[in-house]
Scaffold this active site. Sequence first.
Site, PDB file in Angstrom:
ATOM      1  N   CYS A 160      23.857  30.661  28.950  1.00 33.45           N
ATOM      2  CA  CYS A 160      24.361  31.836  29.661  1.00 33.45           C
ATOM      3  C   CYS A 160      24.350  31.657  31.180  1.00 33.45           C
ATOM      4  O   CYS A 160      24.905  32.474  31.907  1.00 33.45           O
ATOM      5  CB  CYS A 160      23.552  33.064  29.289  1.00 33.45           C
ATOM      6  SG  CYS A 160      21.887  33.043  29.958  1.00 33.45           S
ATOM      7  N   LYS A 167       0.877  -1.176   0.000  1.00 34.78           N
ATOM      8  CA  LYS A 167       0.000   0.000   0.000  1.00 34.78           C
ATOM      9  C   LYS A 167       0.914   1.227   0.000  1.00 34.78           C
ATOM     10  O   LYS A 167       1.507   1.574   1.014  1.00 34.78           O
ATOM     11  CB  LYS A 167      -0.883  -0.003   1.244  1.00 34.78           C
ATOM     12  CG  LYS A 167      -1.911   1.097   1.267  1.00 34.78           C
ATOM     13  CD  LYS A 167      -2.861   0.902   2.450  1.00 34.78           C
ATOM     14  CE  LYS A 167      -3.959   1.949   2.448  1.00 34.78           C
ATOM     15  NZ  LYS A 167      -3.452   3.311   2.573  1.00 34.78           N
TER      16      LYS A 167
HETATM   17 ZN   LIG Z   1      20.410  32.143  28.475  1.00 34.17          ZN
END
Ligand SMILES: [Zn+2]
Length: 639
Positions: A376, A103
Site C-alpha cells: 500500500c 541411519k
Molecule cells: Zn500496507
Amino acid sequence: MDKIKRVKELNELLHKASYVYYGLDKPIMSDKEYDDLYDELVNLEKETECVLAGSPTQKVQGYILDGFKKVEHSKPMLSADKTKEVSEVEKFIDNRDFYCSYKLDGLTLVVKYKDGKFVQGITRGNGTIGEDVTEQCRFIKNLPMKISNKHDIELRGECVISWDEFHRINATLDEPYSNPRNLAAGTLRNLDLNVIRDRNLSFVVFELVSPTFTHKWDGLKAIEDMGFECVGRAKGTVENCVEGMQPDWYAYPVDGLIFELNSSELSKSLGATSHHENCRIALKWEDTLYKTKLTDIEWNTSKTGLINPVAVFEPVDLDGAITTRATLHNLSYIEDLQLGIGDEIVVYRANMVIPKVHDNLTRSNTWTFPDECPVCGGLTKIVKDNDTKVVMCDNPNCKGKLLGKLSHAVSKNALNIDGMSEATIEFLIERGWLTSIKDIYKLDYYREPWKEYDGFGNKSVDRLLGNIENSRKTNLMRVLYAQSIPLIGKSASKDIANHCQNDIETFYSLMYEDYNFTAIDGFGTEMQKSLANWWNSNSEEFMDLLGEFEFKSTYEVVVDKKLEGLNFVITGSLNNFGNRTELQNLIESMGGKVSGSVSAKTSYLLNNDINSTSSKNRKAKELNIPIITEEDFIKMIGE
Ligand SMILES: [Zn+2]
C-alpha cells in the site's frame, strides 16, 4: 527367493492399478489383467506364505481407535553412540568385521511374529515403555502380516515415508509437514486408520533381535528372504562406505550411517552403557553448506500487517533442488547476520527440506529498512514481538492486509467459503465491493454486474454466492478465527469458544467485563493482551458483523478437523439429523467433505441400511469402501 520379489512386485502393481489408492477415473489396466495378477498373487502368497500388510488380497477396513496402550519393551531400546568424524568410526571399527547401513530418519518400531503371524507393533517411546501400534501396523503396506517362518521373531526397524510419498502427500495438505519424519510420526500415531491406509508408510528393518544369527549380516539377509524390506547396507572399508552411501541415493530420508560389528557374539560381549550399545556407532552427516550471493531482500506484507523478509540469492543447487530464496524470519535475524546486497552468504537445506541462511561471510551490514509497505505504500514501523523485532505496515486500510485478512477469513477452518480464491478477493477489492469481512455478505447486491466480468460466468457467481449464504450458519470458533487476531490461532479460538460454551452472548459479556482467558490451559498473557487490544479497537465492527451469522446449536460442534481428508457420501433416510444438509454442514465443519456419488475418493458411505442393494452400496462394496450407519458416524466423531 524370486517368488518373494514377485509378491512385492504384484503388491505394488495392484496398488497402482487400484482405484482405492490413486483415485483414478480410468484404470491403468483392464479388469482381466487385474484379475490375472490378483490370482497370481493369491497363489504366490499361498506358496511363499508371505502376505504383506497392504496386500490387495487382505481386505482390512479402516476405523478409528480410542487411544494408545503402553507396552514395556522386552529389552531397553538404546541409541547408537554418535560421531561426526570418519576417523572416530575407523578407530571404533579397528579392523573388525563390520557392515554399514543407512541411519533412517523416521520412527523406530519393534514388530513381533508368532507362528508365522504378525502379532504386535510397539513404538520406541522412551526406550523402556512404548505405545502399542499393532492396529496401525496393519496398514503399513510393505510389512508382512504372514510369513513362512514359524519361530518367534522380533525385529527392530524404522517406520518411514519415502521422499516420493512425502512430496505427494504434502501437495495435498494445507499445512505441509516440514520433514518426512514428522509426517511419518504424525501418520503412524493417527488414531484414524484410514489416514494411515491412504499414506504409504514403509517399515524398514535394521535389526533382527531374535532369533540371533552368528553374523548379523546373514540375519538381515534371511529376513529379507521372508519378505521384509531391510535397510540399505554395504560392506568394505569405512571410507568406501562413506563415499558409496550418499543420502540422496536412497528412497527414504536418512540422517547418517550406522557402522555395526557383524559378529553377534562379539557384540554381546561388548555390552552397553545406559545410553547405547557398544557394538555400533553412528556417523551423523552435517548439513551441507553452500556459498552464494545475496541479490535482494524482498518484503512481503501478510494479513496481520507483518512485513516478512525473504532472502533472494543467486541460484544454488541445494541437495538436488535449485533454490533462490530463503526466509529471513524477522528484523532481528537480518541484524544478526549483518546482511547487505552482494554479500557472500552460506545457505543450506534444514532437514533436507527448508532452505535457510546459515551465515554471512561478508557482513557488510548495508541492508536497508523498508520504510514503505510494499503493497500500500503506507509507512512502516518496528514492533517488538517478545525478543525479536518485526516490521509492520502501519496503515489500517492497507490492501495487502485486507487481501490477507479476507483470504484468511474465508479459509477452510474459518468461514469456509469454497471457491473464494485469492484472485477473486483481489478482483472484488479492486472493484471496491469488498472492504471488510461484513462486505462478503453484501456481495449479493453485485450479482448481476459481477457476471459481466471476464472469468466469471452465471454459474460460478451463483455458486459462490450460494456458498457465501451457506457460510452464515457457523459457530463462534470459526467467526473468531476468521478475525486474524494476532496470536489467536485455530486452537486458541477453539479454546475461547469452548470456554464460552460456544455461546456468542457469553463471549461478549465476558469481553465487556475484561474477563481474563488465561484461566484456560495454554492461554498465555500475550494472547490475552492481543485479544484485549483487538477488542478495544474492533468490538463495534465485530458486533456489527455478528448480525450476518446464524449461530445454531447443531453447527456449534467445535471439533478440530477430526474428519479432515475424509470424503463422505450420504444416502437413504436419516434419523438423527433433520436433513442431509444439516449432516453435511456438520461433516464440513469438521474438515470432511461430502459428495453425491461413490467413487474411489470416497472414504465412507453413510447409509442406515447397510444391507441395501442400492447402486451406491454395491459400488461401495466393489471399491472396498466401508459402509457406516448414522450411529457409527456419531461414534466416530465422538459426539
Ligand atoms: Zn500496507
